[in-house]
Design an enzyme around this catalytic site. Structure first.
Site, PDB file in Angstrom:
ATOM      1  N   LYS A 184       1.847   5.243   2.329  1.00 20.47           N
ATOM      2  CA  LYS A 184       1.368   5.831   3.592  1.00 20.47           C
ATOM      3  C   LYS A 184       2.165   7.104   3.922  1.00 20.47           C
ATOM      4  O   LYS A 184       3.154   7.408   3.266  1.00 20.47           O
ATOM      5  CB  LYS A 184       1.506   4.830   4.729  1.00 20.47           C
ATOM      6  CG  LYS A 184       0.973   3.447   4.434  1.00 20.47           C
ATOM      7  CD  LYS A 184      -0.531   3.337   4.505  1.00 20.47           C
ATOM      8  CE  LYS A 184      -0.939   1.896   4.255  1.00 20.47           C
ATOM      9  NZ  LYS A 184      -2.356   1.675   4.162  1.00 20.47           N
TER      10      LYS A 184
HETATM   11  C1  LIG Z   1      -2.670   0.196   4.226  1.00 22.74           C
HETATM   12  C2  LIG Z   1      -3.797  -0.321   5.013  1.00 22.74           C
HETATM   13  C3  LIG Z   1      -3.711  -1.526   5.739  1.00 22.74           C
HETATM   14  C4  LIG Z   1      -2.494  -2.398   5.835  1.00 22.74           C
HETATM   15  O1  LIG Z   1      -1.712  -2.464   4.762  1.00 22.74           O
HETATM   16  P1  LIG Z   1      -0.360  -3.294   4.659  1.00 22.74           P
HETATM   17  O2  LIG Z   1      -0.105  -3.208   3.199  1.00 22.74           O
HETATM   18  O3  LIG Z   1      -0.635  -4.667   5.130  1.00 22.74           O
HETATM   19  O4  LIG Z   1       0.685  -2.621   5.485  1.00 22.74           O
HETATM   20  C5  LIG Z   1      -4.807  -1.908   6.492  1.00 22.74           C
HETATM   21  N1  LIG Z   1      -5.926  -1.173   6.531  1.00 22.74           N
HETATM   22  C6  LIG Z   1      -6.041  -0.021   5.856  1.00 22.74           C
HETATM   23  C7  LIG Z   1      -7.313   0.759   5.993  1.00 22.74           C
HETATM   24  C8  LIG Z   1      -4.996   0.431   5.053  1.00 22.74           C
HETATM   25  O5  LIG Z   1      -5.130   1.579   4.359  1.00 22.74           O
END
Ligand SMILES: *Cc1c(COP(=O)(O)O)cnc(C)c1O
Length: 392
Positions: A184
């Site tokens: 992210k």
């Molecule tokens: C990254 C992401 C999540 C959550 O990811 P985690 O790995 O649980 O932190 C949820 N929804 C979307 C659209 C994502 O890109």
């Protein structure tokens, strides 16, 4: 990992992050401490909302939001099939039914008109996703949710720092949820954050993340007993806490957020400039009145290309040590959803068509011009190979 590999993503961790993490390690306080509170304040301020609740992942944050909003069996939640699977899995965790609608081919977010059409008396929420960090339609979703008196949950896991029509990603819904996995915009290793203006919802989530304990200093949310002792549990909670170590990483990353976002934008601009003349690709579009927060760089092949051709190009890039991926396979076509709901092919034709042709390229801040050029050159080579074998 080869030394010349260009990875799909790469976190940016500086000395500042190292120092803050070390400070926590030396403090002896590794959970439930001042770093978590500081991290929460920083994200809340950045989003222009009153409350933020840090947790162990974006998925955990979304799950708690569903539970806190009372969504359960028999309820429907309208959402997008073009997303990372977690955005829909949390609806299943709650025992509710995801109702997918097709996407808009430009923004790649759920089509607002189709969302409104999908609302029934059983609809308890809209769960919207900012695909690849694009916040387009968030205002429209919020209007539809308000009109039907249901909450909008914003899965803004891919959109930290994005602004749309003067509002920050995370501030459009009853609650927004960010994720801090290493790919992210900023990372805490693993981590997430719920943001909301609703104090009761925030307190409920604080309790849910901490085994259903009363929120410290607030007594019972439900009224009655104010027994705030450590082994007093008011509801079925989870352990969705984030550690002080992760929160320190988050604080340091938030302090550098603007710098990181600028570097990511610069990479996106290099790609857009380098790929502008290539007719076989549809490049990501930036909506009007938007400050993008680039999560990934995902062009797609034009409509003449097949899924197999796309997949071979991804494989070819990887063989050349260039990271690439098929972001995102449609959620409704995943085996677990096929088994549970049996959607027919063509159920969401735009999402399916787009998803068969997308191709995520290496993307991170401070990519060099030479790296971008090497990626695109290799991509062009793989594409010519496909075009040659077509004619053969
Ligand atoms: C990254 C992401 C999540 C959550 O990811 P985690 O790995 O649980 O932190 C949820 N929804 C979307 C659209 C994502 O890109």
């Amino acid at each position: 990992m080869s030394h010349k590999e260009i990875p799909l993503s790469r976190p940016n961790i500086s000395r500042h992050e190292e120092e803050l993490v070390l400070k926590v390690l030396r403090s002896g306080r590794l959970s439930i401490g001042p770093m978590v509170e500081q991290f929460e304040e920083m994200v809340a301020r950045r989003c222009g909302v009153r409350h933020a609740v840090a947790c162990s992942s974006g998925t955990a944050g979304l799950h708690m939001t569903m539970v806190a909003l009372g969504i359960g069996p028999g309820d429907e939640v309208v959402t997008t099939p073009f997303s990372f699977i977690a955005s829909s899995n949390v609806i299943l965790y709650a025992g509710a039914k995801p109702v997918f609608v097709d996407i808009c081919p430009r923004s790649l977010n759920a089509d607002p008109e189709l969302i409104e059409k999908a609302i029934t008396p059983n609809t308890k929420a809209i769960l919207a996703v900012e695909a690849f960090g694009n916040p387009e339609h968030m205002d429209a979703y919020a209007r539809i949710a308000a009109k039907h008196e249901i909450p909008l949950i914003e899965d803004c896991c891919e959109a930290l720092g994005a602004m749309y029509k003067g509002k920050a990603a995370g501030s459009f819904g009853r609650a927004g949820v960010f994720g801090f996995y290493p790919n992210k915009q900023i990372t805490t290793g693993e981590g997430g954050m719920i943001v909301t203006d609703d104090e009761r919802l925030a307190d409920l989530c604080r309790s849910l993340r901490n085994h259903g304990r009363a929120v410290q200093g607030k007594g019972s949310i439900e009224g009655g007993s104010t027994a705030g002792s450590w082994l007093h549990h008011e509801r079925l909670g989870f352990n969705y806490r984030i550690s002080e170590v992760s929160a320190a990483l988050g604080v340091a990353q938030m302090e550098r957020l603007d710098e990181i976002l600028r570097a990511r934008s610069a990479t996106a601009e290099m790609y857009i400039e380098r790929m502008a003349g290539l007719n076989d690709f549809v490049l990501p579009t930036i909506p009007d009145e938007c400050e993008m927060s680039w999560f990934v760089f995902v062009p797609r092949l034009s409509t003449g290309y097949t899924r197999d051709e796309r997949d071979r190009i991804i494989k070819g890039l990887r063989i050349h040590d260039i990271g690439s991926s098929d972001y995102f396979p449609c959620i409704h076509q995943q085996p677990i959803y096929q088994q549970a709901f049996g959607y027919r092919e063509g159920a969401f034709p735009i999402a399916e068509s787009v998803s068969a042709r997308t191709l995520a390229l290496p993307f991170y801040g401070w990519m060099t011009n030479r790296e971008v050029d090497l990626v695109v050159q290799t991509l062009e080579l793989m594409l010519s190979r496909e075009n040659l074998s077509r004619r053969a």
